[in-house]
Enzyme design. Structure first.
Site, PDB file in Angstrom:
ATOM      1  N   HIS A  13       0.967  -1.123   0.251  1.00  0.00           N
ATOM      2  CA  HIS A  13       0.004   0.105   0.075  1.00  0.00           C
ATOM      3  C   HIS A  13       1.017   1.291  -0.173  1.00  0.00           C
ATOM      4  O   HIS A  13       1.956   1.096   0.562  1.00  0.00           O
ATOM      5  CB  HIS A  13      -0.879   0.252   1.209  1.00  0.00           C
ATOM      6  CG  HIS A  13      -1.574  -0.914   1.539  1.00  0.00           C
ATOM      7  ND1 HIS A  13      -1.301  -2.277   2.139  1.00  0.00           N
ATOM      8  CD2 HIS A  13      -3.131  -1.323   1.352  1.00  0.00           C
ATOM      9  CE1 HIS A  13      -2.374  -2.885   2.328  1.00  0.00           C
ATOM     10  NE2 HIS A  13      -3.456  -2.275   1.930  1.00  0.00           N
TER      11      HIS A  13
ATOM     12  N   ASP B 209       2.507   1.955   3.398  1.00  0.00           N
ATOM     13  CA  ASP B 209       3.392   1.319   3.836  1.00  0.00           C
ATOM     14  C   ASP B 209       4.737   1.522   3.542  1.00  0.00           C
ATOM     15  O   ASP B 209       5.672   1.400   4.218  1.00  0.00           O
ATOM     16  CB  ASP B 209       3.284  -0.586   3.221  1.00  0.00           C
ATOM     17  CG  ASP B 209       1.843  -0.832   3.399  1.00  0.00           C
ATOM     18  OD1 ASP B 209       1.324  -0.519   4.404  1.00  0.00           O
ATOM     19  OD2 ASP B 209       1.527  -1.644   2.372  1.00  0.00           O
TER      20      ASP B 209
HETATM   21  C1  XLS Z   1      -7.455  -6.499   4.735  1.00  0.00           C
HETATM   22  C2  XLS Z   1      -7.234  -6.650   3.434  1.00  0.00           C
HETATM   23  C3  XLS Z   1      -6.114  -6.018   2.829  1.00  0.00           C
HETATM   24  C4  XLS Z   1      -6.093  -6.126   1.366  1.00  0.00           C
HETATM   25  C5  XLS Z   1      -5.170  -4.945   0.831  1.00  0.00           C
HETATM   26  O1  XLS Z   1      -8.249  -7.112   5.223  1.00  0.00           O
HETATM   27  O2  XLS Z   1      -6.858  -7.985   3.297  1.00  0.00           O
HETATM   28  O3  XLS Z   1      -4.655  -6.279   3.450  1.00  0.00           O
HETATM   29  O4  XLS Z   1      -5.417  -7.238   0.898  1.00  0.00           O
HETATM   30  O5  XLS Z   1      -5.764  -3.607   1.087  1.00  0.00           O
END
Ligand code: XLS
Ligand code: NI
Ligand code: NI
Length: 435
Positions: free
Chosen positions: A101, A104
């Site tokens: 993301h 991150d």
């Molecule tokens: C949250 C989601 C997230 C997505 C990406 O529960 O799994 O991590 O994979 O935003």
């Protein structure tokens, strides 16, 4: 120059099922060929940047447990150190892919222009590391759920300025994904839903979300991004209700907004469980519509009922998931992303490595079992036998017919079906031979 974070942990090698070395693969043998492709090509493992490097170990009752040299994550120098450590781990694991993301990888600046600058700077830096280590980007995505600006949703926010901020944010993340050669772009709408219907105009929120996704697809074509656009279903958490509830709901949504040929699904094991399904159910739903995109591999704690994002450790479950994936023709541009994190007491660098080794080994065992079942053909044969009646011209013709003519046939031929066994236990016993 190494950061030293991983101490003397060397590259993880495949040593075979008899190895007792905890820092070796026992089942994941990247170059081993299964059904015409190497394990690496089938599984396409990715490390999730957020769980391993951005998450600080907090839970609803307590704060940070991980003390890392790149904390606090509010400064570009430390963002680069975080990237250095991340790529050391990708190298140790020989992980072919990673996912991120925006939040991150770059420090949050509190406004769009500065966020854009830091995102551009850090993705240039990451691009150099990708070239050096050879790790590729499975997908990028925008975090539109952590910062307080997103608390009422992103594209579904009642405030049009948040919709605008979301559009600009996704554009910047698509640009960055494209720049880094990403193979997919993911949208998970953690706050695209509601806390209470008392303050929610659901119809207009869904229309905004549909329009937003159309803009994403238009932009993909405009910049010539060849990867797949994927939405990730989840029923709730953090919102009480998430619009992308499960695979079937997403497919209905995509059809309503004319996106069924443009967008596929990124399915997550834990989300399937939260929605009251099995993982293979979600995969089968997507596959039956030609919309299987990629998978997020983790497991929930089955007692707590939370999205606990643990590394997978259940071979029979994983085997059935890969069975349906192989049957559908594989993951194509998708992959197996470990959307999974170590427990908050697992504070050592070694834990980060061991968790991924375990996850990769479990997936490898699942894949091998799935391939063996498919090659043996027992389940397919049973399926064929169960539906054999539909092979006849008469049965097929019925689907082109109408209720009155079918009724005539039932009366004339005295049709009176005799129930047949579904043979479930026999099939379950069959599966157990392989896992
Ligand atoms: C949250 C989601 C997230 C997505 C990406 O529960 O799994 O991590 O994979 O935003
Ligand atoms: Ni999740
Ligand atoms: Ni996920």
């Amino acid at each position: 120059m190494s950061t030293g974070f991983f101490g003397d942990i060397a590259q993880i090698k495949y040593e075979g099922a008899d190895s007792t070395n905890p820092m070796a693969f026992q089942h994941y043998n990247a170059d081993e060929v299964i059904m015409g492709k190497t394990m690496a090509e089938h599984l396409r493992f990715a490390v999730a940047y957020w769980h391993s490097f951005a998450w600080e170990g907090g839970d609803p009752f307590g704060g940070q447990t991980f003390v890392r040299p790149w904390h606090p994550q509010d400064d570009m120098g430390r963002a680069k150190m975080k990237a250095d450590v991340a790529f050391e781990m990708f190298d140790i694991l020989n992980a072919p892919y990673f996912c991120w993301h925006d939040a991150d990888i770059r420090p949050e600046q509190g406004n769009f222009a500065d966020n854009l600058n830091t995102l551009n700077e850090i993705t240039d830096y990451i691009g150099e590391k990708m070239d050096a280590v050879g790790t590729k980007l499975l997908w990028g995505t925008a975090n539109m759920f952590s910062h307080r600006r997103w608390m009422g949703g992103a594209s579904t926010n009642p405030d049009p300025d948040v919709f605008a901020f979301a559009a600009a944010t996704v554009k910047s993340c698509m640009d960055a994904t494209h720049k880094l050669g990403g193979e997919n772009y993911v949208l998970w709408g953690g706050r695209e839903g509601y806390e209470t219907l008392l303050n929610t105009d659901m119809g207009s929120e869904l229309d905004h979300m549909g329009r937003f996704l159309n803009m994403v697809v238009d932009y993909k074509h405009k910049i010539g991004f060849k990867g797949a656009i994927l939405v990730e279903p989840k029923p709730q958490e953090p919102s009480k209700h998430q619009y992308d509830y499960d695979a079937a709901t997403c497919i209905g949504f995509l059809r309503k907004y004319g996106l069924e040929n443009e967008v596929k699904l990124n399915l997550e094991q834990g989300h399937a469980i939260l929605a009251g399904h099995s993982f293979e159910h979600e995969i089968a739903v997507a596959a039956s519509e030609g919309m299987l995109g990629s998978i997020d591999m983790n497991r929930n704690d089955y007692q707590s009922g939370w999205d606990t994002d643990q590394f997978p450790n259940n071979v029979p479950e994983v085997a059935l998931a890969y069975y349906h994936i192989l049957k559908a023709g594989g993951l194509n541009s998708g992959g197996t992303n470990f959307d999974a994190k170590v427990r908050r007491q697992s504070i050592d660098a070694e834990d980060l490595i061991a968790s991924h080794i375990g996850g990769m080994d479990v997936c490898a065992r699942g894949l091998k079992a799935a391939a063996a079942m498919l090659e043996d053909g027992g389940l397919e044969e049973a399926l064929k036998a169960r539906y054999a009646g539909w092979e006849s011209a008469e049965a097929k013709g019925m689907l082109e017919s109408d209720l009155a003519s079918i009724t005539d046939r039932v009366l004339n031929e005295g049709i009176n079906p005799e129930p047949k066994s579904g043979r479930q236990e026999i099939l379950e016993n069959y599966v157990n031979r392989f896992v």
